[in-house]
Design a protein around this motif. Structure first.
Motif, PDB file in Angstrom:
ATOM      1  N   PHE A  74       0.951  -1.297  -0.088  1.00  0.00           N
ATOM      2  CA  PHE A  74      -0.130   0.045   0.076  1.00  0.00           C
ATOM      3  C   PHE A  74       1.033   1.133   0.010  1.00  0.00           C
ATOM      4  CE2 PHE A  74      -2.907  -2.502   3.111  1.00  0.00           C
ATOM      5  CZ  PHE A  74      -3.200  -3.390   2.040  1.00  0.00           C
ATOM      6  N   THR A  75       0.613   2.227  -1.031  1.00  0.00           N
ATOM      7  CA  THR A  75       1.358   3.476  -0.941  1.00  0.00           C
ATOM      8  C   THR A  75       0.268   4.451  -0.591  1.00  0.00           C
ATOM      9  OG1 THR A  75       1.095   3.884  -3.367  1.00  0.00           O
ATOM     10  CG2 THR A  75       2.956   2.961  -2.720  1.00  0.00           C
ATOM     11  N   ILE A  76       0.439   4.850   0.771  1.00  0.00           N
ATOM     12  CA  ILE A  76      -0.742   5.640   1.401  1.00  0.00           C
ATOM     13  C   ILE A  76      -0.183   7.147   1.664  1.00  0.00           C
ATOM     14  CG2 ILE A  76      -2.372   5.820   3.379  1.00  0.00           C
ATOM     15  CD1 ILE A  76      -1.565   2.772   3.948  1.00  0.00           C
ATOM     16  N   ALA A  77      -1.027   8.175   1.359  1.00  0.00           N
ATOM     17  CA  ALA A  77      -0.961   9.320   1.719  1.00  0.00           C
ATOM     18  C   ALA A  77      -2.267   9.761   2.509  1.00  0.00           C
ATOM     19  CB  ALA A  77      -0.688  10.263   0.349  1.00  0.00           C
ATOM     20  N   GLN A  90       2.757  -5.073   2.870  1.00  0.00           N
ATOM     21  CA  GLN A  90       3.798  -3.864   3.430  1.00  0.00           C
ATOM     22  C   GLN A  90       3.171  -2.552   2.957  1.00  0.00           C
ATOM     23  OE1 GLN A  90       6.670  -5.886   0.799  1.00  0.00           O
ATOM     24  NE2 GLN A  90       8.230  -5.640   2.568  1.00  0.00           N
ATOM     25  N   MET A  91       3.856  -1.430   3.672  1.00  0.00           N
ATOM     26  CA  MET A  91       3.097  -0.224   3.476  1.00  0.00           C
ATOM     27  C   MET A  91       4.329   0.910   3.191  1.00  0.00           C
ATOM     28  SD  MET A  91       0.198   0.468   6.312  1.00  0.00           S
ATOM     29  CE  MET A  91       1.088  -0.047   7.414  1.00  0.00           C
ATOM     30  N   VAL A  92       3.983   1.888   2.519  1.00  0.00           N
ATOM     31  CA  VAL A  92       4.911   2.941   2.099  1.00  0.00           C
ATOM     32  C   VAL A  92       3.982   4.023   2.495  1.00  0.00           C
ATOM     33  CG1 VAL A  92       6.363   4.590   0.807  1.00  0.00           C
ATOM     34  CG2 VAL A  92       6.535   1.757   0.558  1.00  0.00           C
ATOM     35  N   ARG A  93       4.148   4.782   3.400  1.00  0.00           N
ATOM     36  CA  ARG A  93       3.292   5.723   3.895  1.00  0.00           C
ATOM     37  C   ARG A  93       3.878   7.369   3.913  1.00  0.00           C
ATOM     38  NH1 ARG A  93       4.700   5.278   9.923  1.00  0.00           N
ATOM     39  NH2 ARG A  93       6.603   4.249   9.392  1.00  0.00           N
ATOM     40  N   SER A  94       3.050   8.294   3.646  1.00  0.00           N
ATOM     41  CA  SER A  94       3.450   9.542   3.690  1.00  0.00           C
ATOM     42  C   SER A  94       2.147  10.263   4.253  1.00  0.00           C
ATOM     43  CB  SER A  94       3.679  10.377   2.120  1.00  0.00           C
ATOM     44  OG  SER A  94       3.911  11.563   2.561  1.00  0.00           O
ATOM     45  N   ASP A  95       1.975  10.054   5.536  1.00  0.00           N
ATOM     46  CA  ASP A  95       0.979  10.576   6.315  1.00  0.00           C
ATOM     47  C   ASP A  95       1.308  11.720   7.051  1.00  0.00           C
ATOM     48  OD1 ASP A  95       2.832   9.188   8.093  1.00  0.00           O
ATOM     49  OD2 ASP A  95       0.974   8.095   9.217  1.00  0.00           O
ATOM     50  N   ARG A  96       0.147  12.525   7.344  1.00  0.00           N
ATOM     51  CA  ARG A  96       0.088  13.403   8.326  1.00  0.00           C
ATOM     52  C   ARG A  96       0.906  14.744   7.524  1.00  0.00           C
ATOM     53  NH1 ARG A  96       1.417  13.415  14.057  1.00  0.00           N
ATOM     54  NH2 ARG A  96      -0.396  14.995  14.166  1.00  0.00           N
ATOM     55  N   GLN A  97       0.842  14.758   6.179  1.00  0.00           N
ATOM     56  CA  GLN A  97       1.470  15.684   5.434  1.00  0.00           C
ATOM     57  C   GLN A  97       1.262  17.133   5.912  1.00  0.00           C
ATOM     58  OE1 GLN A  97       0.541  15.051   1.286  1.00  0.00           O
ATOM     59  NE2 GLN A  97       1.005  12.784   1.571  1.00  0.00           N
ATOM     60  N   MET A  98       0.095  17.557   6.350  1.00  0.00           N
ATOM     61  CA  MET A  98      -0.230  18.726   6.618  1.00  0.00           C
ATOM     62  C   MET A  98       0.059  19.329   7.936  1.00  0.00           C
ATOM     63  SD  MET A  98      -4.111  19.117   4.785  1.00  0.00           S
ATOM     64  CE  MET A  98      -4.206  20.900   4.654  1.00  0.00           C
ATOM     65  N   VAL A  99       0.576  18.154   8.716  1.00  0.00           N
ATOM     66  CA  VAL A  99       0.874  18.268  10.444  1.00  0.00           C
ATOM     67  C   VAL A  99       2.399  18.846  10.276  1.00  0.00           C
ATOM     68  CG1 VAL A  99       1.132  17.538  12.431  1.00  0.00           C
ATOM     69  CG2 VAL A  99      -0.960  16.868  11.145  1.00  0.00           C
ATOM     70  N   ALA A 116       5.191  18.161   7.147  1.00  0.00           N
ATOM     71  CA  ALA A 116       5.635  17.679   5.679  1.00  0.00           C
ATOM     72  C   ALA A 116       6.813  16.967   5.581  1.00  0.00           C
ATOM     73  CB  ALA A 116       5.630  18.619   4.804  1.00  0.00           C
ATOM     74  N   GLU A 117       7.746  17.433   6.557  1.00  0.00           N
ATOM     75  CA  GLU A 117       9.194  16.934   6.329  1.00  0.00           C
ATOM     76  C   GLU A 117       9.240  15.729   7.254  1.00  0.00           C
ATOM     77  OE1 GLU A 117      11.718  17.829   4.672  1.00  0.00           O
ATOM     78  OE2 GLU A 117      10.398  19.418   4.066  1.00  0.00           O
ATOM     79  N   ALA A 118       8.739  15.428   8.113  1.00  0.00           N
ATOM     80  CA  ALA A 118       8.566  14.166   8.827  1.00  0.00           C
ATOM     81  C   ALA A 118       7.731  13.165   7.908  1.00  0.00           C
ATOM     82  CB  ALA A 118       7.692  14.309  10.348  1.00  0.00           C
ATOM     83  N   SER A 119       6.878  13.648   7.155  1.00  0.00           N
ATOM     84  CA  SER A 119       6.103  12.562   6.254  1.00  0.00           C
ATOM     85  C   SER A 119       6.827  12.326   5.299  1.00  0.00           C
ATOM     86  CB  SER A 119       4.825  13.637   5.677  1.00  0.00           C
ATOM     87  OG  SER A 119       4.121  12.614   5.009  1.00  0.00           O
ATOM     88  N   LYS A 120       7.583  13.022   4.527  1.00  0.00           N
ATOM     89  CA  LYS A 120       8.689  12.639   3.539  1.00  0.00           C
ATOM     90  C   LYS A 120       9.541  11.655   4.013  1.00  0.00           C
ATOM     91  CE  LYS A 120       8.540  16.631   0.553  1.00  0.00           C
ATOM     92  NZ  LYS A 120       8.797  17.785   0.321  1.00  0.00           N
ATOM     93  N   ALA A 121       9.995  11.923   5.329  1.00  0.00           N
ATOM     94  CA  ALA A 121      11.116  10.968   5.854  1.00  0.00           C
ATOM     95  C   ALA A 121      10.542   9.680   5.991  1.00  0.00           C
ATOM     96  CB  ALA A 121      11.693  11.424   7.307  1.00  0.00           C
ATOM     97  N   ARG A 122       9.372   9.627   6.627  1.00  0.00           N
ATOM     98  CA  ARG A 122       8.604   8.322   6.794  1.00  0.00           C
ATOM     99  C   ARG A 122       8.519   7.540   5.652  1.00  0.00           C
ATOM    100  NH1 ARG A 122       5.770  11.079  10.353  1.00  0.00           N
ATOM    101  NH2 ARG A 122       4.138  11.736   9.111  1.00  0.00           N
ATOM    102  N   ALA A 123       8.107   8.071   4.471  1.00  0.00           N
ATOM    103  CA  ALA A 123       7.847   7.691   3.113  1.00  0.00           C
ATOM    104  C   ALA A 123       9.403   6.922   2.517  1.00  0.00           C
ATOM    105  CB  ALA A 123       7.648   8.504   2.166  1.00  0.00           C
ATOM    106  N   GLU A 124      10.370   7.769   2.770  1.00  0.00           N
ATOM    107  CA  GLU A 124      11.821   7.267   2.569  1.00  0.00           C
ATOM    108  C   GLU A 124      12.379   6.168   3.201  1.00  0.00           C
ATOM    109  OE1 GLU A 124      13.320   8.086  -0.253  1.00  0.00           O
ATOM    110  OE2 GLU A 124      11.591   9.559  -0.740  1.00  0.00           O
ATOM    111  N   GLU A 125      12.025   6.219   4.643  1.00  0.00           N
ATOM    112  CA  GLU A 125      12.224   4.922   5.474  1.00  0.00           C
ATOM    113  C   GLU A 125      11.498   3.793   5.014  1.00  0.00           C
ATOM    114  OE1 GLU A 125      11.973   3.967  10.110  1.00  0.00           O
ATOM    115  OE2 GLU A 125      12.228   5.694   9.651  1.00  0.00           O
ATOM    116  N   ASP A 126      10.331   3.927   4.720  1.00  0.00           N
ATOM    117  CA  ASP A 126       9.483   2.672   4.194  1.00  0.00           C
ATOM    118  C   ASP A 126       9.876   2.026   2.815  1.00  0.00           C
ATOM    119  OD1 ASP A 126       7.897   3.045   6.533  1.00  0.00           O
ATOM    120  OD2 ASP A 126       6.038   3.860   5.435  1.00  0.00           O
TER     121      ASP A 126
END
Length: 193
Positions: free
Chosen positions: A133-136, A166-175, A177-187
């Motif tokens: 799942f690629t989740i935003a 498995q998941m690749v997530r870029s969640d809480r982008q509006m909260v 954005a940088e942490a969201s991108k970092a989670r996606a890269e880590e996943d």
């Protein structure tokens, strides 16, 4: 090794969609021999009474109209069967999945084809596959207390026999954005090829 990927895009956005961008990255990483793409925007109708009637009529007793009513469902199921990996790109809309993804699930979850009822409960028939799942999301934390999309989709996959998720997530982008991108890269970095 991934031979065939079925890519499902559920975002209403065709431009600027983070879930679609993440799916691009996952597919690039997987480098499948074959890619089947299914964009759900305006392509999968809601089921209706005629569809239900056709689905619950034994195949050898269906009229031509009933067979035609199930033709898209049959094609969608064949796409799932042909793939060893499903990449499902979805945004979280109002704590849940987009209606287009729910319509797709309704079309592919068919008794006797993708799952069977047994005396011990339902058993999925599509074992040996995996789903990514690629989740935003703008504000919803994936697998957080108000995320009803991810647990539901994980359950649906298990229901039809796909338990390797498995998941690749870029969640809480509006909260954040940088942490969201970092989670996606880590996943992405931890994604099994």
């Amino acid at each position: 090794m991934t031979n065939t990927v079925l890519r499902i895009d559920a975002s209403a956005r065709t431009e600027g969609s983070v879930s679609r961008e993440l799916a691009d990255k996952v597919i690039e990483r997987l480098a499948p021999e074959k890619l089947i793409s299914r964009d759900l925007v305006d392509t999968v109708p809601q089921i209706d009474g005629d569809w239900l009637g056709a689905n619950f009529t034994p195949a050898d007793q269906r009229t031509a109209a009933q067979s035609a009513k199930l033709a898209l469902s049959d094609a969608l199921i064949e796409e799932v069967k042909a793939a060893d990996t499903l990449v499902i790109a979805l945004p979280i809309y109002n704590f849940g999945v987009p209606s287009s993804l729910k319509a797709w699930v309704d079309m592919i979850a068919r008794a006797g084809i993708t799952f069977n009822y047994t005396e011990n409960g339902p058993v999925g028939l599509l074992e040996g596959k995996r789903a990514i799942f690629t989740i935003a999301s703008g504000g919803t934390e994936v697998d957080g207390p108000i995320d009803f999309a991810t647990p539901w989709l994980r359950h649906v996959m298990s229901f039809i026999g796909i338990t390797d998720v498995q998941m690749v997530r870029s969640d809480r982008q509006m909260v954040d954005a940088e942490a969201s991108k970092a989670r996606a890269e880590e996943d992405l970095a931890h994604l099994a090829a």
